[in-house]
Design an enzyme around this catalytic site. Structure first.
Site, PDB file in Angstrom:
ATOM      1  N   GLY A  27       0.836  -1.202   0.000  1.00 33.67           N
ATOM      2  CA  GLY A  27       0.000   0.000   0.000  1.00 33.67           C
ATOM      3  C   GLY A  27       0.869   1.248   0.000  1.00 33.67           C
ATOM      4  O   GLY A  27       1.848   1.328   0.747  1.00 33.67           O
ATOM      5  N   ASP A  52      -0.964  -0.750  -4.429  1.00 32.97           N
ATOM      6  CA  ASP A  52      -2.249  -0.077  -4.259  1.00 32.97           C
ATOM      7  C   ASP A  52      -2.015   1.424  -4.124  1.00 32.97           C
ATOM      8  O   ASP A  52      -1.226   1.869  -3.294  1.00 32.97           O
ATOM      9  CB  ASP A  52      -2.926  -0.591  -2.976  1.00 32.97           C
ATOM     10  CG  ASP A  52      -4.231   0.131  -2.708  1.00 32.97           C
ATOM     11  OD1 ASP A  52      -5.210  -0.122  -3.435  1.00 32.97           O
ATOM     12  OD2 ASP A  52      -4.276   0.974  -1.783  1.00 32.97           O
ATOM     13  N   TYR A  57      -4.134   9.970  -2.203  1.00 30.64           N
ATOM     14  CA  TYR A  57      -2.853   9.914  -1.484  1.00 30.64           C
ATOM     15  C   TYR A  57      -1.873  10.982  -1.995  1.00 30.64           C
ATOM     16  O   TYR A  57      -0.827  11.211  -1.404  1.00 30.64           O
ATOM     17  CB  TYR A  57      -2.200   8.524  -1.582  1.00 30.64           C
ATOM     18  CG  TYR A  57      -3.049   7.376  -1.077  1.00 30.64           C
ATOM     19  CD1 TYR A  57      -4.161   7.600  -0.265  1.00 30.64           C
ATOM     20  CD2 TYR A  57      -2.737   6.061  -1.394  1.00 30.64           C
ATOM     21  CE1 TYR A  57      -4.943   6.552   0.185  1.00 30.64           C
ATOM     22  CE2 TYR A  57      -3.516   5.002  -0.944  1.00 30.64           C
ATOM     23  CZ  TYR A  57      -4.622   5.254  -0.162  1.00 30.64           C
ATOM     24  OH  TYR A  57      -5.393   4.201   0.278  1.00 30.64           O
ATOM     25  N   LYS A  86      -7.410   4.517  -7.190  1.00 27.84           N
ATOM     26  CA  LYS A  86      -8.807   4.760  -6.781  1.00 27.84           C
ATOM     27  C   LYS A  86      -9.302   6.131  -7.188  1.00 27.84           C
ATOM     28  O   LYS A  86      -8.560   7.116  -7.129  1.00 27.84           O
ATOM     29  CB  LYS A  86      -8.927   4.626  -5.255  1.00 27.84           C
ATOM     30  CG  LYS A  86      -8.309   3.380  -4.680  1.00 27.84           C
ATOM     31  CD  LYS A  86      -8.558   3.279  -3.181  1.00 27.84           C
ATOM     32  CE  LYS A  86      -7.604   2.299  -2.539  1.00 27.84           C
ATOM     33  NZ  LYS A  86      -6.293   2.890  -2.202  1.00 27.84           N
ATOM     34  N   HIS A 119     -13.100   4.883  -4.430  1.00 28.12           N
ATOM     35  CA  HIS A 119     -12.416   4.943  -3.124  1.00 28.12           C
ATOM     36  C   HIS A 119     -13.383   4.803  -1.950  1.00 28.12           C
ATOM     37  O   HIS A 119     -13.112   4.085  -0.988  1.00 28.12           O
ATOM     38  CB  HIS A 119     -11.629   6.248  -3.009  1.00 28.12           C
ATOM     39  CG  HIS A 119     -10.533   6.210  -2.001  1.00 28.12           C
ATOM     40  ND1 HIS A 119      -9.313   6.808  -2.188  1.00 28.12           N
ATOM     41  CD2 HIS A 119     -10.454   5.630  -0.777  1.00 28.12           C
ATOM     42  CE1 HIS A 119      -8.559   6.605  -1.130  1.00 28.12           C
ATOM     43  NE2 HIS A 119      -9.230   5.888  -0.258  1.00 28.12           N
TER      44      HIS A 119
END
Ligand SMILES: NC(=O)c1ccc[n+]([C@@H]2O[C@H](COP(=O)([O-])OP(=O)(O)OC[C@H]3O[C@@H](n4cnc5c(N)ncnc54)[C@H](OP(=O)(O)O)[C@@H]3O)[C@@H](O)[C@H]2O)c1
Length: 312
Positions: A27, A52, A57, A86, A119
């Protein structure tokens, strides 16, 4: 179901014959851009082939840079890694989906995605502000779009070969059921918080029945202490089987039939987190018997703010 006791190269099939997803995923929820680059490189080097990401982010550019350089340095082909990202809450309007998708691809320096996720099921006021709020600090939701509207726009990305599989994140079983019933292309993956304090067994059973991969985020409970990493049962099993508490938690996640996403900023822990093999059956059952229940991330209830850990 995963047959092997060594999870390093384990993969799970995606529905619709869409290929396979590596069980052990890295992640990229890391706040520092420079650390994102080193950690992504370290993850590749340790053996992770599943990454991911998320536009939320705000580090897709750094992940893309690290992947491009890392793949070339290690002689790894694009097809040998699995990348998902996402769609953020502010891009739920169908006309915003493709531009958001293409912007993510561009930042990631890729020409297709293995998996694209919504998301959260909550639509926010569309625009460039990722966390839109009114004067009183309340989130501004967008009531003019449904989850199914957004899903259909993702289906269209699959139709046009832009991404292979689509799915949802931060969703409950109650939220998933109506979408599942109406979807033309059924979700291939569901990504939710899951660890021994939040096993989400009902959702996992539904996913298994419908051939949906359950992708466990925060398998270490976000590293929050006290939490699963310091649980007495986990510590005792770790000592008994000569593994670290993190390895015990990751093995449990894989052994119950989920894929997982784990994050660390350090190279040594990267190797530790990739070196995962099955636990003895009694240890696995002992973890199933843990009674503590705790959800660390309330994003499933509001869509806000997305889980951005403090101090990371
Ligand atoms: N869909 C969503 O809304 C959502 C929400 C949260 C997370 N996720 C996904 O799930 C991924 C993982 O989530 P997460 O990072 O919050 O939780 P996590 O992987 O459960 O925990 C990470 C934390 O544990 C520490 N840690 C990592 N390996 C360790 C080890 N071997 N021993 C002890 N501590 C260790 C890390 O610190 P160090 O860095 O110091 O090692 C970090 O603070 C994210 O990157 C993201 O891709 C998705």
């Amino acid at each position: 179901m995963i047959e092997s006791s060594d999870f390093r190269d384990a993969k799970m099939p995606l529905n619709h014959g869409l290929g396979q997803i590596p069980v052990l995923g890295f992640g990229t929820l890391i706040l520092d851009p420079a650390v994102t680059i080193t950690a992504t490189r370290d993850a590749l080097e340790a053996g992770f082939r599943h990454f991911d990401c998320a536009e939320r982010y705000r580090n897709e550019r750094e992940v893309g840079e690290a992947l491009q350089v890392g793949l070339a340095a290690e002689g790894i082909a694009r097809e040998d890694i699995f990348v998902n990202t996402k769609l953020w809450n502010t891009n739920h309007r169908p006309e915003r989906v493709e531009p958001a998708f293409e912007a993510s691809l561009d930042r990631l320096r890729l020409n297709y995605l293995d998996l694209y996720l919504i998301h959260t099921p909550f639509a926010f006021q569309p625009g460039d502000e990722q966390d839109p709020r009114d004067q009183n600090g309340n989130v501004l939701y967008d009531r003019g779009v449904t989850l199914l509207d957004t899903w259909k726009a993702l289906e269209s990305l699959v139709d046009h070969g832009r991404c292979r599989a689509i799915g949802l994140s931060d969703i409950t079983l109650e939220g998933l059921l109506p979408l599942y019933e109406s979807a033309r292309i059924k979700p291939a993956v569901i990504q939710v918080e899951a660890h021994p304090y939040l096993p989400q067994t009902e959702l996992l059973e539904f996913c298994k029945k419908k051939d949906i991969v359950f992708l466990a985020g925060a398998p270490l409970g976000h590293g929050i202490r006290p939490g699963p990493l310091e649980d007495a049962v986990i510590l005792a099993i770790a000592a008994r089987v000569k593994k670290t508490p993190a390895q015990v938690l990751l093995a449990w996640a894989a052994q119950r039939g989920t894929a997982l996403l784990v994050t660390t900023r350090t190279a040594a822990r990267m190797k530790e987190n990739f070196n995962i093999s099955a636990l003895p059956e009694d240890a696995f059952e002992e973890i199933n018997g843990i009674q503590t229940r705790h959800r660390f991330n309330e994003v499933v209830k509001t869509g806000s703010p997305g889980f951005i850990p403090q101090g990371r």
